[in-house]
Structure formats: structure tokens, C-alpha cells
Design an enzyme around this catalytic site. Structure first.
Site, short mmCIF file in Angstrom:
data_model
loop_
_atom_site.label_atom_id
_atom_site.label_comp_id
_atom_site.label_asym_id
_atom_site.label_seq_id
_atom_site.Cartn_x
_atom_site.Cartn_y
_atom_site.Cartn_z
N LYS A 61 0.81 -1.17 -0.19
CA LYS A 61 0.01 0.21 -0.07
C LYS A 61 1.11 1.22 0.06
CE LYS A 61 -1.71 1.46 3.97
NZ LYS A 61 -1.27 3.06 4.40
N ASN A 62 1.75 1.26 0.81
CA ASN A 62 2.65 2.53 1.02
C ASN A 62 3.77 2.78 -0.10
OD1 ASN A 62 1.28 3.15 3.15
ND2 ASN A 62 2.64 2.59 4.79
N CYS A 81 -5.05 8.41 9.88
CA CYS A 81 -5.24 7.82 11.11
C CYS A 81 -4.89 8.69 12.25
CB CYS A 81 -4.07 6.44 11.05
SG CYS A 81 -4.64 5.19 10.15
N ARG A 114 0.88 14.42 13.67
CA ARG A 114 1.44 14.32 12.30
C ARG A 114 1.39 15.66 11.41
NH1 ARG A 114 -0.90 8.95 9.68
NH2 ARG A 114 1.06 8.79 8.47
N PRO A 115 2.09 16.33 11.61
CA PRO A 115 2.20 17.79 10.98
C PRO A 115 2.90 17.63 9.64
CG PRO A 115 4.03 17.73 12.46
CD PRO A 115 3.25 16.37 12.75
N VAL A 116 2.83 18.73 8.72
CA VAL A 116 3.46 18.62 7.53
C VAL A 116 4.40 19.63 7.45
CG1 VAL A 116 1.56 17.46 6.36
CG2 VAL A 116 1.49 19.91 6.62
N LEU A 166 7.51 19.75 7.56
CA LEU A 166 8.93 19.49 6.93
C LEU A 166 8.62 19.30 5.32
CD1 LEU A 166 10.30 16.60 9.41
CD2 LEU A 166 10.63 19.28 9.11
N ASP A 216 4.84 0.30 12.01
CA ASP A 216 3.70 -0.13 11.29
C ASP A 216 3.58 -1.68 11.81
OD1 ASP A 216 3.09 2.37 10.16
OD2 ASP A 216 3.55 1.55 8.39
N ARG A 233 -8.72 -0.55 4.69
CA ARG A 233 -8.03 0.51 4.03
C ARG A 233 -6.58 -0.07 3.60
NH1 ARG A 233 -6.54 5.02 7.73
NH2 ARG A 233 -5.46 5.66 5.71
C1 EPZ Z 1 4.40 6.88 6.54
O1 EPZ Z 1 3.72 7.91 6.97
C2 EPZ Z 1 3.74 5.75 6.31
N1 EPZ Z 1 2.34 6.02 5.47
C3 EPZ Z 1 3.02 5.24 7.84
O2 EPZ Z 1 2.19 4.16 7.63
C4 EPZ Z 1 4.46 4.85 8.56
O3 EPZ Z 1 3.99 4.58 9.88
C5 EPZ Z 1 5.30 5.97 8.52
O4 EPZ Z 1 5.64 6.49 7.09
C6 EPZ Z 1 6.44 5.75 9.20
O5 EPZ Z 1 7.22 4.64 8.79
C7 EPZ Z 1 2.37 5.69 4.41
O6 EPZ Z 1 3.58 5.66 3.59
C8 EPZ Z 1 1.46 6.25 3.36
P1 EPZ Z 1 6.69 10.29 8.42
P2 EPZ Z 1 4.38 9.39 7.19
O7 EPZ Z 1 6.52 11.38 7.33
O8 EPZ Z 1 5.13 9.58 5.75
C9 EPZ Z 1 6.88 13.55 11.78
C10 EPZ Z 1 0.39 2.87 7.66
O9 EPZ Z 1 -0.21 2.32 8.78
N2 EPZ Z 1 6.74 14.52 10.89
O10 EPZ Z 1 7.73 9.29 8.42
O11 EPZ Z 1 3.23 10.25 7.19
C11 EPZ Z 1 5.61 12.87 12.20
O12 EPZ Z 1 4.66 13.28 13.11
C12 EPZ Z 1 0.81 4.26 7.91
O13 EPZ Z 1 0.42 2.55 6.95
C13 EPZ Z 1 6.69 15.93 10.89
O14 EPZ Z 1 7.21 16.16 12.48
O15 EPZ Z 1 5.33 9.54 8.27
C14 EPZ Z 1 6.23 11.77 12.83
O16 EPZ Z 1 6.41 11.74 14.02
C15 EPZ Z 1 0.39 5.03 9.26
N3 EPZ Z 1 6.75 17.02 10.37
C16 EPZ Z 1 7.62 11.41 11.88
O17 EPZ Z 1 7.90 12.64 11.37
C17 EPZ Z 1 6.33 16.56 9.02
O18 EPZ Z 1 6.15 17.46 8.14
C18 EPZ Z 1 7.60 10.37 10.80
O19 EPZ Z 1 6.57 10.48 9.91
C19 EPZ Z 1 6.47 15.17 8.62
C20 EPZ Z 1 6.38 14.28 9.61
#
Ligand code: EPZ
Length: 429
Positions: free
Chosen positions: A22-23, A126, A131-133, A135, A316, A408
């Protein structure tokens, strides 16, 4: 609303085919926005998140054709999607759609790179933390985009196109790396992404982008270099197998005992999880067809595990491991370092009679000899499947409510498990 009913106690024996990830499928579909040619993706899993992303892409003017069955295809084969973003008619991704799935926010990268503008609702997804954006926004600003937030939307403009830059992520982020990588492919000049995520799904997307004409080196390492090109073209790519689905079924077998072949699985995608399972007492054998997992006789040994970015133990799989450890012979410790609120499953696992204490980022699990079936509620995607794992080993009946979370991310879950002897059925309505 559909529910899943499970009568626990059966060992799992047989073969489970592993679906496409999926990811990886989601960002690969989004990458199709980068070119006016057709991107063909094979082995795309049939999941609710994929269907939702099809709707989101359709809203931008993307045509998606799903190929019919071919001679020799089995019902377990993933689908082939032909995705054509020839003309992008709308660069807005509305709240109604983006709020349902966090990854859809990532369309901002190809839209700004190719169309030089995008208006994308801030995401939902979820309930596993804030989960901010920030970055992702930082990465696009480094590449020269001007971003403002208005009315819950991120509005991005880059009138002269994006320009290559150095993006140094202060923490490892999968979403940030996907966005930076996709945006940099069409930026002028060179982009360096430092402290990049090394997850296999990033490598899969980079491989596909390279087939589309992108110049990328270093994917799978903490430094990715991208030489921007003026245009990308069509390509054909097969989605890699789902390492989280693989690890989930491996933990289910470790939980119930038995012997299952995980067909099509690739061990190098989840070595850390396989090591933990071996420590817990499972026998893991790698063969030509994938991975075989067995546990006979002896019980489950406790483990101490901390989640970490790849190649560490994946967040995950944290909930699934916790379900397994509820029946270990001793005390386990699981520390979650990626998401601050990813323990929603703890209170649901308690309904089976498990003993779990939370202290900040760490859960301490005292294994119990027996779990008992109970009505439980699915919360997020991976938490939901941890309840299924507990239910498979619990005495009596479990009813898992709100299973749309499972749909999902897990393709044909109840079919795959019942084919291996589990008593599991979906109850509609
Ligand atoms: C991906 O989410 C996956 N989703 C998640 O899987 C997975 O848990 C996660 O990576 C970690 O491996 C998909 O690929 C669709 P991150 P993502 O950006 O990309 C923080 C599932 O169950 N962060 O690596 O959103 C964030 O809050 C899902 O399939 C910021 O602070 O995760 C977290 O603490 C759930 N600012 C950390 O970084 C930002 O702008 C890692 O998040 C972005 C992220």
C-alpha cells in the site's frame, strides 16, 4: 457497518500470498501526475485507500484504467492500473477527499513541479498522533515554492518552476522524502536530500521515477541526489511486496503456532522484524517463493524492541508485536519513537485480558497464559489488525467492530486467514 467475527484457537497452516505494498502503491500513483504519458503499475493492491486515491486523482483530470483479468491470472494477483495525467484540469485537492487519507496531501509535489501551482487541503488520516506537514512545506520552500496557508488549504506557487536545492531534514520523514524526491525530479538543477528516509517504498518510487526518465542516485541511503530534467515520460513498474502485511501474518503465525508460507514476500524488506520473531521463538526460513514461518511446541519468548526508521523495527508492526507479546512467557518492553500517540490498541487489547502498562513512549507487557475473546473496536489500520492477531489465539469469540480501517490496508484479510484454517468471517451491515 461490517464487522469481523473470529473464533480463536486454531493454528495457521498453509500459504498466504503477499499483496503489493500500500505505502508504495499510493506514492507511485501520485507520481503519475508528473508526466503527460501513461504510467502502468502492476501488482497494485485492491484496497480502500487505493480506490480513494483513484477518486482524488480523477478530480485532477487523471484517467485511470484498471485492466481486466488475463489468462492465467489468479484472484490473488494485484491489479494493473494504467494512469494517464495527460491534462491536469484542476490543481486543487479538496478537503472532502484529502481529509480521508493523509498520503493524498502528497499530490502537492507533482502538481507544483509540473503545473507550478497547487492548492491542497491540510491532511487527515489515522489517529496516531498530530502528524504535522511542516517538513514537507520546508522541502518545497527550499525548492523555491511560495507557500501560504489559507482556509485550511496549503496554497503553493512557483511561477518560474522549482529550483534544485539542498534539503536537510532535521528528522527522518517518509512523507517529506517522497515529496522532496517527486518535486525535485522536475526542478532545474541539482537537489540533495540529506537525512532522507531509507524505507523500501522510497526506493521503489525512485526506481519507478528513474524508469520515467528522472535522474536519481542514492535512494535507500540517507543522501539522495536528483538532477532535475525538463520532462518525465511513461513507464511500467511493478509495486514491491508489502513488508507490513508480511510481518503481520508472520506475527499471526507466531501467535497461533503452525506453519505458513508467505508467498512472494522479500525477507530483506523486514529483516529487523524477522530477527525479533526469531528471538520470540518463531522459525523463519527463506526460500525461493518467499518466507516460511513456523512455531511449534515451545511458547513465545518476551522481547525488548524500539521502533525506528528503516532498517529498524517498523512502527507499522508495533501494534501487531504487542498483540503477540500479550501471550509471551515473561515481560516484554516495546518503545514507540516515531508517533507519539500510537498506543490506541492498548485499551482494546486489555479487553482480551492482557496486561499492558504504559509509561510515556514505552509499553510493558506481562504475558498471560490465556486470552479470552471479546467485542473490540478497530481504531487505526495497524491497531485493528493487532486485535485480529489477539483474537486468533483467544479462547472463544471476538467481534471486531469498525473494520473499515482494516479494509484501508489489508487485502482479503479474512480470506487469506481462513484459507490457513482460521475461523474468521465478515458480517456485513
Ligand atoms: C508513512 O507515514 C507511512 N504512510 C506510515 O504508515 C508509517 O507509519 C510512517 O511512514 C513511518 O514509517 C504511508 O507511507 C502512506 P513520516 P508518513 O513522515 O510519511 C513527523 C500505515 O499504517 N513529521 O515518516 O506520514 C511525524 O509526525 C501508515 O500504513 C513531522 O514532524 O510518516 C512522525 O512523528 C501509518 N513533520 C515522523 O515525522 C512533517 O512534516 C515520521 O513521519 C512530517 C512528519
Amino acid at each position: 457497518m461490517d464487522r469481523i467475527r473470529i473464533i480463536g484457537g486454531n493454528k495457521l497452516e498453509g500459504t498466504i500470498p503477499i499483496s503489493g505494498a500500500k505505502n508504495a502503491a499510493l506514492p507511485l500513483m501520485i507520481a503519475a501526475l508528473l508526466t503527460e504519458d501513461t504510467l502502468i503499475l502492476d501488482n497494485v493492491p485492491r484496497l480502500a485507500d487505493v480506490a480513494l486515491l483513484q477518486r482524488i486523482l480523477g478530480n485532477h483530470g487523471v484517467d485511470i484504467m484498471s485492466a481486466g483479468k488475463r489468462p492465467g491470472d489468479t484472484e490473488y494477483q494485484g491489479q494493473t492500473l494504467h494512469i494517464s495525467a495527460k491534462t491536469i484540469i484542476d490543481t486543487t485537492a479538496p478537503y472532502e477527499l484529502v481529509s480521508k487519507m493523509r498520503a493524498s496531501f502528497w499530490v502537492i509535489a507533482p502538481l507544483i513541479a509540473r503545473m507550478h501551482e497547487a492548492k491542497v487541503s491540510l491532511p487527515g488520516g489515522c489517529a496516531i498522533g498530530t502528524r504535522p506537514v511542516d517538513l514537507l512545506i520546508m522541502a518545497l520552500e527550499k525548492l523555491g515554492a511560495e507557500l501560504t496557508i489559507d482556509g485550511g488549504y496549503v496554497i503553493a506557487r512557483a511561477p518560474g518552476g522549482l529550483k534544485g536545492a539542498t534539503i536537510d531534514f532535521p528528522k527522518v520523514t517518509v512523507s517529506g522524502t517522497h515529496v522532496a524526491l517527486m518535486a525535485a525530479t522536475l526542478a532545474s538543477g541539482t537537489t540533495i536530500i540529506d537525512n532522507a528516509a531509507c524505507e523500501p517504498e522510497i526506493v521503489d518510487v525512485a526506481d519507478c521515477l528513474i524508469k520515467m526518465g528522472a535522474k536519481i542516485s542514492g535512494a535507500g541511503t540517507p543522501r539522495i541526489t536528483v538532477e532535475g530534467v525538463a520532462k518525465l515520460h511513461g513507464a511500467r513498474h511493478t509495486v514491491l511486496p508489502d513488508r507490513i502485511e508480511t510481518g503481520t501474518y508472520a506475527m499471526a503465525v507466531a501467535m497461533t503456532g503452525g506453519d505458513v508460507q508467505l508467498s512472494g514476500a522479500r525477507p530483506e524488506l523486514l529483516q529487523s522484524a524477522l530477527d525479533v520473531l526469531a528471538q520470540a521463538g518463531a522459525t523463519i526460513t527463506v526460500n525461493n517463493d518467499g518466507i516460511r514461518v513456523a512455531r511449534n511446541g515451545a511458547g513465545i519468548s518476551p522481547v525488548t524492541v524500539t521502533t525506528a526508521p528503516f532498517p529498524g523495527f517498523p512502527t507499522d508492526l508495533q501494534a501487531q508485536l504487542m498483540a503477540l507479546m500479550t501471550r509471551a512467557k515473561g515481560t516484554s518492553h516495546i518503545t514507540e519513537t516515531i508517533f507519539e500517540n500510537r498506543f490506541m490498541h492498548v485499551q482494546e487489547l486489555a479487553r482480551f485480558g492482557s496486561r499492558i502498562q504504559l509509561d510515556g513512549e514505552t509499553a510493558t507487557i506481562d504475558g498471560v497464559a490465556k486470552l479470552r475473546g471479546a467485542p473490540v473496536m478497530a481504531t487505526d489500520l495497524r491497531a485493528s489488525v493487532s486485535l485480529v492477531i489477539a483474537a486468533l489465539a483467544a479462547e472463544g469469540e471476538t467481534m471486531v467492530n469498525r473494520i473499515y480501517h482494516l479494509d484501508r490496508g489489508f487485502e482479503r484479510l479474512e480470506e487469506k486467514l481462513s484459507a490457513c484454517g482460521a475461523q474468521i468471517e465478515r458480517i456485513s451491515g
